[in-house]
Enzyme design. Structure first.
Site, PDB file in Angstrom:
ATOM      1  CB  SER A  73      -5.682  54.402  -5.393  1.00 54.83           C
ATOM      2  OG  SER A  73      -5.046  53.802  -4.290  1.00 54.83           O
ATOM      3  CE  LYS A  76      -7.520  52.668  -2.912  1.00 52.88           C
ATOM      4  NZ  LYS A  76      -6.795  53.606  -2.037  1.00 52.88           N
ATOM      5  CE1 TYR A 200      -7.278  48.549  -1.809  1.00 56.51           C
ATOM      6  CE2 TYR A 200      -5.171  47.870  -0.882  1.00 56.51           C
ATOM      7  CZ  TYR A 200      -6.019  48.862  -1.320  1.00 56.51           C
ATOM      8  OH  TYR A 200      -5.611  50.176  -1.284  1.00 56.51           O
ATOM      9  CE1 TYR A 248      -5.940  57.918  -1.683  1.00 60.50           C
ATOM     10  CE2 TYR A 248      -4.134  58.778  -2.997  1.00 60.50           C
ATOM     11  CZ  TYR A 248      -5.047  57.782  -2.722  1.00 60.50           C
ATOM     12  OH  TYR A 248      -5.064  56.652  -3.485  1.00 60.50           O
ATOM     13  CB  VAL A 266       0.918  55.175  -5.540  1.00 59.83           C
ATOM     14  CG1 VAL A 266       0.308  55.898  -4.357  1.00 59.83           C
ATOM     15  CG2 VAL A 266       0.642  53.678  -5.498  1.00 59.83           C
TER      16      VAL A 266
END
Length: 313
Positions: A73, A76, A200, A248, A266
């Site tokens: 992530s 992103k 993705y 998060y 992760v």
């Protein structure tokens, strides 16, 4: 530290990193690797690396900072930079800018908010961002653009997608598939679900070392000597979202303990930004209960305390 954070020399920063690396090597509780992605389940939890890139490109490091890992992530951040450059504020018609307060892969909030993800860093939001920049581009071309952006930012052509990790995510990413279909059911995807998810999953499977990732993050420092590949206005917006949403449902805790914009993945990586000073990357594969690197989060807190770096003064 006497003299304030701006007076720290490269030698002093290097000594701080070495100290942190030594302390992390002695930790027994290292968290748990992301076993729900089979290709990540076998990563050695004893690994730890950390790198700090100064605006001029000088890199200081400790531990396994030259070992490649799946950035997941953290990718992103780069996808969002491309999306804002291409779409500007139109992106916010399809994804929000608020912290979620829920796990990164939660579907509950998405249902209540009619398929509009809360922010671009949770999985649902990142899927929408991928869809937004995929429109009008074949998936291979988009992935090439993302890789080119990261390579340009890092000044390093030796950055690639780990196809084994991408395949592992494609075969087991059922919750992400559910999120994408739910978003599509609300009319918030423009491309076929399978095409969006393929792009993705491959984006998340980009492999980098801490040295490469820290260098790639320099465009977010906004300091003389750092790469200027996006506008300063875009840098401010990306950093703001990293601070409020980058970890998060633990984003508030990271802001409280570290005080720097940061984005976790992760795979155990974290990219953080000390505006005007440095970009920092840390990797330790074991995750805490919130899905963030356990030792990586601790190491970032130690670095912030020992340098005095914080966006809050």
């Amino acid at each position: 530290m006497p003299g304030g954070p701006r007076d720290l020399s490269a030698d002093q920063l290097g000594a701080i990193l070495t100290e942190i690396g030594e302390e992390m090597s002695e930790r027994e509780d290292r968290g748990r690797v992301a076993s729900y992605i089979p290709e990540l389940a076998g990563v050695d939890p004893a690994r730890f690396g950390m790198a700090l890139a100064l605006p001029d490109g000088q890199v200081l490091s400790t531990g396994d900072a030259a070992v490649g890992f799946s950035i997941q992530s953290v990718s992103k951040v780069f996808a969002l930079a491309i999306a804002l450059g291409r779409l500007g504020d139109q992106l916010w018609d399809r994804v929000g800018r608020e912290p979620s307060g829920n796990p990164f892969n939660s579907i509950l909030q998405l249902e209540h908010e009619n398929g509009i993800p809360r922010n671009p860093f949770i999985n649902a939001g990142a899927i929408v961002v991928t869809d937004a920049i995929l429109t009008g581009h074949p998936p291979k071309a988009l992935l090439g653009e993302i890789l080119d952006f990261i390579r340009d930012a890092a000044g390093d052509e030796n950055i690639h997608i780990n196809e084994a990790v991408a395949r592992s995510e494609t075969e087991t990413g059922h919750l992400n598939m559910a999120l994408a279909h739910f978003i599509a059911a609300h009319g918030n995807l423009r491309n076929p679900v399978e095409m969006v998810l393929g792009a993705y999953f491959h984006q998340c499977a980009i492999e980098m070392s801490c040295v490469q990732l820290a260098r790639a993050g320099r465009f977010l420092i906004a300091a003389p000597g750092a790469p200027r590949i996006v506008s300063l206005a875009r840098v401010r917006r990306i950093n703001a979202l990293m601070l409020t949403c980058g970890h998060y449902d633990a984003s508030g805790d990271f802001a409280y303990r570290v005080g720097l914009p940061g984005k976790s993945g992760v795979g155990g990586g974290i990219l953080a930004v000390a505006p005007g000073r440095a970009a920092i990357a840390v990797w330790s594969p074991g995750l805490n209960a919130r899905g963030n690197s356990a030792l990586g989060s601790e190491a970032m807190e130690m670095l912030a305390k020992r340098t005095g770096w914080s966006v809050f003064g």
